[in-house]
Scaffold this motif. Structure first.
Motif, PDB file in Angstrom:
ATOM      1  N   UNK A   1      20.623  24.462  30.375  1.00  0.00           N
ATOM      2  CA  UNK A   1      19.443  23.789  29.825  1.00  0.00           C
ATOM      3  C   UNK A   1      18.252  24.724  29.640  1.00  0.00           C
ATOM      4  N   UNK A   2      18.339  25.960  30.118  1.00  0.00           N
ATOM      5  CA  UNK A   2      17.216  26.899  30.031  1.00  0.00           C
ATOM      6  C   UNK A   2      17.476  28.135  29.188  1.00  0.00           C
ATOM      7  N   UNK A   3      18.732  28.442  28.893  1.00  0.00           N
ATOM      8  CA  UNK A   3      19.070  29.706  28.237  1.00  0.00           C
ATOM      9  C   UNK A   3      20.072  29.516  27.110  1.00  0.00           C
ATOM     10  N   UNK A   4      19.873  30.296  26.054  1.00  0.00           N
ATOM     11  CA  UNK A   4      20.792  30.280  24.910  1.00  0.00           C
ATOM     12  C   UNK A   4      21.297  31.695  24.671  1.00  0.00           C
ATOM     13  N   UNK A   5      22.403  31.766  23.949  1.00  0.00           N
ATOM     14  CA  UNK A   5      23.007  33.041  23.601  1.00  0.00           C
ATOM     15  C   UNK A   5      23.307  33.038  22.110  1.00  0.00           C
ATOM     16  N   UNK A   6      23.017  34.151  21.449  1.00  0.00           N
ATOM     17  CA  UNK A   6      23.332  34.315  20.031  1.00  0.00           C
ATOM     18  C   UNK A   6      24.198  35.569  19.891  1.00  0.00           C
ATOM     19  N   UNK A   7      25.314  35.432  19.183  1.00  0.00           N
ATOM     20  CA  UNK A   7      26.248  36.543  18.980  1.00  0.00           C
ATOM     21  C   UNK A   7      26.342  36.856  17.503  1.00  0.00           C
ATOM     22  N   UNK A   8      26.390  38.139  17.175  1.00  0.00           N
ATOM     23  CA  UNK A   8      26.506  38.513  15.778  1.00  0.00           C
ATOM     24  C   UNK A   8      26.662  40.000  15.598  1.00  0.00           C
ATOM     25  N   UNK A   9      26.130  40.471  14.481  1.00  0.00           N
ATOM     26  CA  UNK A   9      26.246  41.884  14.158  1.00  0.00           C
ATOM     27  C   UNK A   9      24.915  42.394  13.636  1.00  0.00           C
ATOM     28  N   UNK A  10      24.816  43.702  13.552  1.00  0.00           N
ATOM     29  CA  UNK A  10      23.603  44.313  13.067  1.00  0.00           C
ATOM     30  C   UNK A  10      23.895  45.595  12.326  1.00  0.00           C
ATOM     31  N   UNK A  11      22.930  46.010  11.539  1.00  0.00           N
ATOM     32  CA  UNK A  11      23.017  47.263  10.800  1.00  0.00           C
ATOM     33  C   UNK A  11      21.688  47.987  10.943  1.00  0.00           C
ATOM     34  N   UNK A  12      21.769  49.250  11.310  1.00  0.00           N
ATOM     35  CA  UNK A  12      20.614  50.139  11.327  1.00  0.00           C
ATOM     36  C   UNK A  12      20.818  51.145  10.204  1.00  0.00           C
ATOM     37  N   UNK A  13      19.763  51.340   9.417  1.00  0.00           N
ATOM     38  CA  UNK A  13      19.832  52.272   8.302  1.00  0.00           C
ATOM     39  C   UNK A  13      18.703  53.288   8.444  1.00  0.00           C
ATOM     40  N   UNK A  14      19.094  54.541   8.587  1.00  0.00           N
ATOM     41  CA  UNK A  14      18.160  55.642   8.744  1.00  0.00           C
ATOM     42  C   UNK A  14      18.450  56.626   7.615  1.00  0.00           C
ATOM     43  N   UNK A  15      17.705  56.507   6.520  1.00  0.00           N
ATOM     44  CA  UNK A  15      18.008  57.331   5.349  1.00  0.00           C
ATOM     45  C   UNK A  15      19.361  56.935   4.796  1.00  0.00           C
ATOM     46  N   UNK A  16      20.281  57.882   4.743  1.00  0.00           N
ATOM     47  CA  UNK A  16      21.628  57.588   4.241  1.00  0.00           C
ATOM     48  C   UNK A  16      22.609  57.251   5.364  1.00  0.00           C
ATOM     49  N   UNK A  17      22.164  57.354   6.595  1.00  0.00           N
ATOM     50  CA  UNK A  17      23.007  57.042   7.752  1.00  0.00           C
ATOM     51  C   UNK A  17      22.965  55.532   8.013  1.00  0.00           C
ATOM     52  N   UNK A  18      24.097  54.863   7.922  1.00  0.00           N
ATOM     53  CA  UNK A  18      24.207  53.422   8.168  1.00  0.00           C
ATOM     54  C   UNK A  18      25.119  53.212   9.367  1.00  0.00           C
ATOM     55  N   UNK A  19      24.625  52.436  10.340  1.00  0.00           N
ATOM     56  CA  UNK A  19      25.393  52.178  11.557  1.00  0.00           C
ATOM     57  C   UNK A  19      25.521  50.680  11.765  1.00  0.00           C
ATOM     58  N   UNK A  20      26.767  50.186  11.841  1.00  0.00           N
ATOM     59  CA  UNK A  20      27.037  48.775  12.111  1.00  0.00           C
ATOM     60  C   UNK A  20      27.373  48.606  13.585  1.00  0.00           C
ATOM     61  N   UNK A  21      26.804  47.560  14.184  1.00  0.00           N
ATOM     62  CA  UNK A  21      27.005  47.294  15.612  1.00  0.00           C
ATOM     63  C   UNK A  21      27.246  45.803  15.833  1.00  0.00           C
ATOM     64  N   UNK A  22      27.691  45.458  17.014  1.00  0.00           N
ATOM     65  CA  UNK A  22      27.752  44.070  17.477  1.00  0.00           C
ATOM     66  C   UNK A  22      26.490  43.806  18.286  1.00  0.00           C
ATOM     67  N   UNK A  23      25.984  42.579  18.208  1.00  0.00           N
ATOM     68  CA  UNK A  23      24.728  42.219  18.862  1.00  0.00           C
ATOM     69  C   UNK A  23      24.928  40.956  19.703  1.00  0.00           C
ATOM     70  N   UNK A  24      24.290  40.955  20.879  1.00  0.00           N
ATOM     71  CA  UNK A  24      24.287  39.785  21.747  1.00  0.00           C
ATOM     72  C   UNK A  24      22.853  39.579  22.228  1.00  0.00           C
ATOM     73  N   UNK A  25      22.283  38.395  21.920  1.00  0.00           N
ATOM     74  CA  UNK A  25      20.902  38.112  22.296  1.00  0.00           C
ATOM     75  C   UNK A  25      20.863  36.913  23.225  1.00  0.00           C
ATOM     76  N   UNK A  26      20.074  37.045  24.289  1.00  0.00           N
ATOM     77  CA  UNK A  26      19.819  35.940  25.201  1.00  0.00           C
ATOM     78  C   UNK A  26      18.391  35.476  24.977  1.00  0.00           C
TER      79      UNK A  26
END
Length: 160
Positions: free
Chosen positions: A66-91
């Protein structure tokens, strides 16, 4: 009169104790249903001029209790031409919308820092996330600023 007032106080206290979890459950349902499934923005290491474009999408949002939620997904960081895909977990903590975001190391990219977490807040309207990254080993810090997007995919921000 005093007995009547004490009885009313006890009844109100009992109602609060019984209805409190129901109110929290409704608030949690609002959070899990209304949390945007996509955020875009930027990340910058403290003291560094390089800005990385960030896209995060949540495929699943659920209540942990009743007090906490969790969100699961993915993310992308782009630094110039460098693209990095990751998994993400947020509380998310419902009471004050404090968030902690964890990232999992991408396959094949040894230079991407995932030893730490982003800690910050989800705005009251759920449309923004401001957080600070702190590495677990060196204490290096960076700032993450995201805003809700109507939709996004785990792809470089420039392709949206």
């Amino acid at each position: 009169m005093e007995g009547w007032f004490s009885g009313l106080y006890v009844a109100l206290l009992a109602a609060c104790l019984l209805l409190g979890p129901v109110v929290h459950a409704m608030e949690m349902n609002d959070l899990t249903e209304k949390l945007p499934r996509a955020y875009v923005g930027e990340f910058r290491w403290d003291g560094d001029a390089v800005v990385q474009n960030v896209v995060i999408t949540f495929e699943q949002v659920r209540s942990l209790d009743e007090r906490n939620a969790e969100a699961l997904g993915c993310g992308v960081y782009e630094d110039g031409r460098q693209v990095t895909k990751i998994k993400v977990r947020m509380f998310v903590r419902l009471s004050d919308r404090q968030v902690e975001i964890f990232e999992r190391s991408p396959d094949g990219t040894a230079s991407f820092e995932t030893g730490g977490s982003h800690r910050g807040t989800l705005s009251e309207d759920l449309q923004g996330i401001d957080a600070q990254w702190t590495t677990s080993d060196s204490g290096r810090r960076g700032q993450l600023h995201l805003r809700a997007a109507s939709s996004a995919t785990c792809a470089p921000a420039t392709s949206l």
